[in-house]
Design an enzyme around this catalytic site. Structure first.
Site, PDB file in Angstrom:
ATOM      1  N   ASN A   1       1.423  51.207  13.072  1.00 49.35           N
ATOM      2  CA  ASN A   1       1.616  49.766  13.170  1.00 49.35           C
ATOM      3  C   ASN A   1       2.913  49.491  13.920  1.00 49.35           C
ATOM      4  O   ASN A   1       3.923  50.161  13.682  1.00 49.35           O
ATOM      5  CB  ASN A   1       1.713  49.133  11.783  1.00 49.35           C
ATOM      6  CG  ASN A   1       0.369  49.009  11.098  1.00 49.35           C
ATOM      7  OD1 ASN A   1      -0.673  49.017  11.728  1.00 49.35           O
ATOM      8  ND2 ASN A   1       0.389  48.896   9.781  1.00 49.35           N
TER       9      ASN A   1
ATOM     10  N   ARG B   1      -6.018  51.763  11.213  1.00 50.33           N
ATOM     11  CA  ARG B   1      -5.394  53.075  11.424  1.00 50.33           C
ATOM     12  C   ARG B   1      -6.217  54.176  10.767  1.00 50.33           C
ATOM     13  O   ARG B   1      -6.404  55.241  11.347  1.00 50.33           O
ATOM     14  CB  ARG B   1      -3.957  53.087  10.887  1.00 50.33           C
ATOM     15  CG  ARG B   1      -3.011  52.231  11.712  1.00 50.33           C
ATOM     16  CD  ARG B   1      -1.630  52.181  11.105  1.00 50.33           C
ATOM     17  NE  ARG B   1      -1.721  51.637   9.756  1.00 50.33           N
ATOM     18  CZ  ARG B   1      -0.947  51.998   8.733  1.00 50.33           C
ATOM     19  NH1 ARG B   1       0.002  52.886   8.899  1.00 50.33           N
ATOM     20  NH2 ARG B   1      -1.105  51.446   7.552  1.00 50.33           N
TER      21      ARG B   1
END
Length: 98
Positions: free
Chosen positions: A45, A27
């Site tokens: 996520n 990320r």
């Protein structure tokens, strides 16, 4: 002059990235690439182990981000990426990690 498909068209890309992409800096890496490209959005996520990437900006910049997500230089290990293109909502600012 017809502007359909123009590189400057603003679009929304939603990509679901599957593989070993949680707990490996994916990320953060995605956010860095998106900011370099001037995109707004988020990388989050999901419970099933995928990462959902939402990005808005010029189509060619979103395509560059999509290529980066699929590249071997991304952290972890990407099995596959499912992409969805849509009209921009215009409700995003910055690029968040969720």
């Amino acid at each position: 002059m017809d502007t359909v498909g123009d590189e400057d068209d603003i679009v929304r890309l939603t990509a679901w990235v599957a593989g070993r992409v949680q707990g490996v800096g994916f990320r953060w890496w995605t956010r860095s690439r998106a900011l370099e490209l001037g995109l707004v959005g988020s990388a989050a996520n999901l419970r099933d182990g995928r990462v959902e990437v939402v990005a808005e900006g010029p189509r060619d910049h979103c395509e560059q981000l999509l290529s980066a997500l699929r590249s071997p230089s991304s952290p972890g290990w990407v099995d596959h990426v499912v992409e969805h293109w849509s009209e921009p909502a215009g409700d995003l600012t910055g690029f968040d990690e969720k």
